[in-house]
Design a protein around this motif. Sequence first.
Motif, PDB file in Angstrom:
ATOM      1  N   GLU A  95       0.932  -1.215   0.047  1.00 19.00           N
ATOM      2  CA  GLU A  95      -0.008   0.147  -0.116  1.00 19.00           C
ATOM      3  C   GLU A  95       0.867   1.125   0.090  1.00 19.00           C
ATOM      4  OE1 GLU A  95      -2.472  -0.189   3.477  1.00 19.00           O
ATOM      5  OE2 GLU A  95      -3.468  -1.871   2.627  1.00 19.00           O
ATOM      6  N   ARG A  96       1.865   0.988   0.757  1.00 17.38           N
ATOM      7  CA  ARG A  96       2.808   2.400   0.912  1.00 17.38           C
ATOM      8  C   ARG A  96       3.749   2.713  -0.209  1.00 17.38           C
ATOM      9  NH1 ARG A  96       4.078   2.580   7.206  1.00 17.38           N
ATOM     10  NH2 ARG A  96       1.819   2.709   7.606  1.00 17.38           N
ATOM     11  N   PHE A  97       4.370   1.569  -0.878  1.00 15.47           N
ATOM     12  CA  PHE A  97       5.205   2.061  -1.740  1.00 15.47           C
ATOM     13  C   PHE A  97       4.979   1.750  -3.289  1.00 15.47           C
ATOM     14  CE2 PHE A  97       7.541   0.788   2.203  1.00 15.47           C
ATOM     15  CZ  PHE A  97       8.420   2.197   2.286  1.00 15.47           C
ATOM     16  N   ASP A  98       5.348   2.568  -4.272  1.00 13.71           N
ATOM     17  CA  ASP A  98       4.969   1.958  -5.681  1.00 13.71           C
ATOM     18  C   ASP A  98       5.694   0.799  -6.017  1.00 13.71           C
ATOM     19  OD1 ASP A  98       7.734   2.578  -6.947  1.00 13.71           O
ATOM     20  OD2 ASP A  98       7.279   4.648  -6.506  1.00 13.71           O
ATOM     21  N   LYS A  99       5.142   0.241  -7.206  1.00 14.66           N
ATOM     22  CA  LYS A  99       5.439  -1.249  -7.261  1.00 14.66           C
ATOM     23  C   LYS A  99       6.952  -1.221  -7.858  1.00 14.66           C
ATOM     24  CE  LYS A  99       3.572  -4.943 -10.057  1.00 14.66           C
ATOM     25  NZ  LYS A  99       2.392  -5.400 -10.977  1.00 14.66           N
ATOM     26  N   GLU A 100       7.344  -0.373  -8.701  1.00 15.23           N
ATOM     27  CA  GLU A 100       8.975  -0.396  -9.144  1.00 15.23           C
ATOM     28  C   GLU A 100       9.930  -0.446  -7.946  1.00 15.23           C
ATOM     29  OE1 GLU A 100      11.822   2.343 -11.282  1.00 15.23           O
ATOM     30  OE2 GLU A 100       9.833   2.478 -12.183  1.00 15.23           O
ATOM     31  N   LEU A 101       9.568   0.472  -7.012  1.00 14.91           N
ATOM     32  CA  LEU A 101      10.438   0.460  -5.569  1.00 14.91           C
ATOM     33  C   LEU A 101      10.211  -0.661  -4.918  1.00 14.91           C
ATOM     34  CD1 LEU A 101      12.472   1.957  -3.852  1.00 14.91           C
ATOM     35  CD2 LEU A 101      10.388   3.205  -2.815  1.00 14.91           C
ATOM     36  N   LEU A 102       8.924  -1.445  -4.573  1.00 21.72           N
ATOM     37  CA  LEU A 102       8.387  -2.374  -3.953  1.00 21.72           C
ATOM     38  C   LEU A 102       9.412  -3.687  -4.410  1.00 21.72           C
ATOM     39  CD1 LEU A 102       6.673  -2.906  -1.352  1.00 21.72           C
ATOM     40  CD2 LEU A 102       5.234  -3.884  -3.220  1.00 21.72           C
ATOM     41  N   ASN A 103       9.384  -3.857  -5.647  1.00 24.08           N
ATOM     42  CA  ASN A 103      10.040  -4.776  -6.518  1.00 24.08           C
ATOM     43  C   ASN A 103      11.680  -5.123  -6.218  1.00 24.08           C
ATOM     44  OD1 ASN A 103       7.652  -6.028  -7.350  1.00 24.08           O
ATOM     45  ND2 ASN A 103       7.792  -4.928  -9.363  1.00 24.08           N
ATOM     46  N   GLN A 104      12.036  -3.882  -5.808  1.00 25.43           N
ATOM     47  CA  GLN A 104      13.517  -4.014  -5.313  1.00 25.43           C
ATOM     48  C   GLN A 104      13.717  -4.566  -4.147  1.00 25.43           C
ATOM     49  OE1 GLN A 104      15.772  -0.295  -5.898  1.00 25.43           O
ATOM     50  NE2 GLN A 104      14.143   0.685  -7.103  1.00 25.43           N
ATOM     51  N   PHE A 105      12.873  -4.755  -3.234  1.00 21.85           N
ATOM     52  CA  PHE A 105      13.448  -5.205  -1.893  1.00 21.85           C
ATOM     53  C   PHE A 105      12.315  -6.274  -1.508  1.00 21.85           C
ATOM     54  CE2 PHE A 105      10.690  -1.335  -0.755  1.00 21.85           C
ATOM     55  CZ  PHE A 105       9.935  -1.853   0.125  1.00 21.85           C
ATOM     56  N   VAL A 106      11.229  -6.358  -2.137  1.00 21.43           N
ATOM     57  CA  VAL A 106      10.153  -7.508  -1.930  1.00 21.43           C
ATOM     58  C   VAL A 106      10.515  -8.814  -2.989  1.00 21.43           C
ATOM     59  CG1 VAL A 106       7.822  -8.656  -1.630  1.00 21.43           C
ATOM     60  CG2 VAL A 106       8.535  -6.409  -0.739  1.00 21.43           C
ATOM     61  N   LYS A 107      10.722  -9.894  -2.569  1.00 23.46           N
ATOM     62  CA  LYS A 107      11.052 -11.013  -3.358  1.00 23.46           C
ATOM     63  C   LYS A 107       9.930 -11.897  -3.411  1.00 23.46           C
ATOM     64  CE  LYS A 107      15.323  -9.380  -3.982  1.00 23.46           C
ATOM     65  NZ  LYS A 107      15.170  -8.370  -5.071  1.00 23.46           N
ATOM     66  N   LYS A 108       9.473 -12.293  -4.663  1.00 24.32           N
ATOM     67  CA  LYS A 108       8.481 -13.475  -4.893  1.00 24.32           C
ATOM     68  C   LYS A 108       8.900 -14.628  -5.465  1.00 24.32           C
ATOM     69  CE  LYS A 108       5.424  -9.290  -6.248  1.00 24.32           C
ATOM     70  NZ  LYS A 108       4.733  -8.838  -7.209  1.00 24.32           N
ATOM     71  N   GLU A 109       8.362 -15.641  -4.879  1.00 21.37           N
ATOM     72  CA  GLU A 109       8.569 -17.012  -5.255  1.00 21.37           C
ATOM     73  C   GLU A 109       7.309 -17.524  -5.930  1.00 21.37           C
ATOM     74  OE1 GLU A 109       9.463 -20.909  -2.866  1.00 21.37           O
ATOM     75  OE2 GLU A 109      11.168 -19.437  -2.692  1.00 21.37           O
ATOM     76  N   TYR A 110       7.326 -18.362  -6.737  1.00 22.75           N
ATOM     77  CA  TYR A 110       6.039 -18.718  -7.492  1.00 22.75           C
ATOM     78  C   TYR A 110       6.323 -20.246  -7.235  1.00 22.75           C
ATOM     79  CZ  TYR A 110       5.335 -13.937  -9.449  1.00 22.75           C
ATOM     80  OH  TYR A 110       5.461 -12.673  -9.344  1.00 22.75           O
ATOM     81  N   GLN A 111       5.357 -20.906  -7.003  1.00 20.77           N
ATOM     82  CA  GLN A 111       5.266 -22.354  -7.009  1.00 20.77           C
ATOM     83  C   GLN A 111       4.020 -22.828  -7.529  1.00 20.77           C
ATOM     84  OE1 GLN A 111       5.440 -23.599  -2.865  1.00 20.77           O
ATOM     85  NE2 GLN A 111       5.335 -25.858  -3.314  1.00 20.77           N
ATOM     86  N   VAL A 112       4.246 -24.009  -8.380  1.00 19.71           N
ATOM     87  CA  VAL A 112       3.196 -24.426  -9.075  1.00 19.71           C
ATOM     88  C   VAL A 112       2.734 -25.592  -8.296  1.00 19.71           C
ATOM     89  CG1 VAL A 112       2.315 -25.769 -11.063  1.00 19.71           C
ATOM     90  CG2 VAL A 112       4.317 -24.040 -11.478  1.00 19.71           C
ATOM     91  N   ASN A 113       1.421 -25.739  -7.902  1.00 20.71           N
ATOM     92  CA  ASN A 113       0.703 -26.626  -7.102  1.00 20.71           C
ATOM     93  C   ASN A 113       0.233 -27.897  -8.076  1.00 20.71           C
ATOM     94  OD1 ASN A 113       0.736 -24.691  -4.954  1.00 20.71           O
ATOM     95  ND2 ASN A 113      -1.100 -23.845  -5.400  1.00 20.71           N
ATOM     96  N   ASP A 114       0.015 -27.824  -9.078  1.00 25.50           N
ATOM     97  CA  ASP A 114      -0.744 -29.087  -9.638  1.00 25.50           C
ATOM     98  C   ASP A 114      -0.136 -28.805 -11.323  1.00 25.50           C
ATOM     99  OD1 ASP A 114      -2.087 -30.811 -10.856  1.00 25.50           O
ATOM    100  OD2 ASP A 114      -4.158 -30.110 -10.226  1.00 25.50           O
ATOM    101  N   TRP A 115       0.958 -29.635 -11.524  1.00 22.78           N
ATOM    102  CA  TRP A 115       1.833 -29.397 -12.708  1.00 22.78           C
ATOM    103  C   TRP A 115       0.985 -30.115 -13.890  1.00 22.78           C
ATOM    104  CZ3 TRP A 115       5.230 -26.447 -14.791  1.00 22.78           C
ATOM    105  CH2 TRP A 115       5.581 -26.881 -15.955  1.00 22.78           C
ATOM    106  N   GLU A 116       0.448 -31.250 -13.733  1.00 25.18           N
ATOM    107  CA  GLU A 116      -0.208 -32.375 -14.772  1.00 25.18           C
ATOM    108  C   GLU A 116      -1.495 -30.894 -15.380  1.00 25.18           C
ATOM    109  OE1 GLU A 116       0.754 -33.471 -11.828  1.00 25.18           O
ATOM    110  OE2 GLU A 116       2.471 -34.752 -12.589  1.00 25.18           O
ATOM    111  N   ASN A 117      -2.340 -30.851 -14.374  1.00 25.69           N
ATOM    112  CA  ASN A 117      -3.648 -29.848 -14.750  1.00 25.69           C
ATOM    113  C   ASN A 117      -2.850 -28.611 -15.376  1.00 25.69           C
ATOM    114  OD1 ASN A 117      -5.558 -31.812 -14.218  1.00 25.69           O
ATOM    115  ND2 ASN A 117      -5.475 -31.337 -12.022  1.00 25.69           N
ATOM    116  N   LEU A 118      -1.909 -28.401 -14.887  1.00 27.80           N
ATOM    117  CA  LEU A 118      -1.236 -26.760 -15.552  1.00 27.80           C
ATOM    118  C   LEU A 118      -0.799 -27.216 -17.099  1.00 27.80           C
ATOM    119  CD1 LEU A 118      -0.401 -23.941 -15.501  1.00 27.80           C
ATOM    120  CD2 LEU A 118       1.632 -24.740 -14.542  1.00 27.80           C
ATOM    121  N   VAL A 119      -0.209 -28.117 -17.068  1.00 28.91           N
ATOM    122  CA  VAL A 119       0.197 -28.638 -18.702  1.00 28.91           C
ATOM    123  C   VAL A 119      -1.086 -28.929 -19.508  1.00 28.91           C
ATOM    124  CG1 VAL A 119       1.418 -30.216 -19.778  1.00 28.91           C
ATOM    125  CG2 VAL A 119       2.432 -29.548 -17.814  1.00 28.91           C
ATOM    126  N   LYS A 120      -1.922 -29.845 -19.126  1.00 31.56           N
ATOM    127  CA  LYS A 120      -3.125 -29.749 -19.887  1.00 31.56           C
ATOM    128  C   LYS A 120      -4.212 -28.608 -20.139  1.00 31.56           C
ATOM    129  CE  LYS A 120      -4.261 -34.310 -17.705  1.00 31.56           C
ATOM    130  NZ  LYS A 120      -5.066 -35.116 -16.769  1.00 31.56           N
TER     131      LYS A 120
END
Length: 181
Positions: A95-120
């Motif tokens: 809420e406080r910081f713009d996206k560009e500045l926030l992306n410099q210090f907040v790291k995001k990790e993405y995890q696929v929960n259901d690979w088979e269904n994602l591929v389909k």
Amino acid sequence: MAKKILKNKQQNEKVKLAVIELLESQERFKQIKDDYEKKREELQLKIRNFMFVNGVETFNFLAQSGDRFSKDNKQLKVTNVKQRKVDWDIPKLEERFDKELLNQFVKKEYQVNDWENLVKYLKSCGVNPKKFLSFITVSKTVDAKKLDELGELGEIEMKDLKGCYTISENVGYIKITELEE
């Protein structure tokens, strides 16, 4: 693997004795370790209570008793080391910081929960972004080092971070140091 019958009875007996000795040593070690941990917690609690009642975080004294110090007195320093942890409120930071500045210090990790269904789903194309995101879990963490760098550069000030974190403190431990004369 097939069992191999050892034919040298003298060697068999020696290794059996070695196995028994090792097992007994492990059991003695575990008991000594358990006794030590129990005694350590008990004594640290007594020391912490003393420090709390007297309002001190550290104190020095001349050790003159015990097996080790009765003949060779030493000055000891006792410190109650408390470990602090910063828990970030990422939605408040967003809420406080713009996206560009926030992306410099907040790291995001993405995890696929259901690979088979994602591929389909992707194979069927015409990918709907909202549907695609339902297969993904995003975990966000603050990169404290990067945040410190941005603070040193003046891009973020402490007042900007106010209310975006909490500090928790655990019990910690008692540190005892021998001081040089």
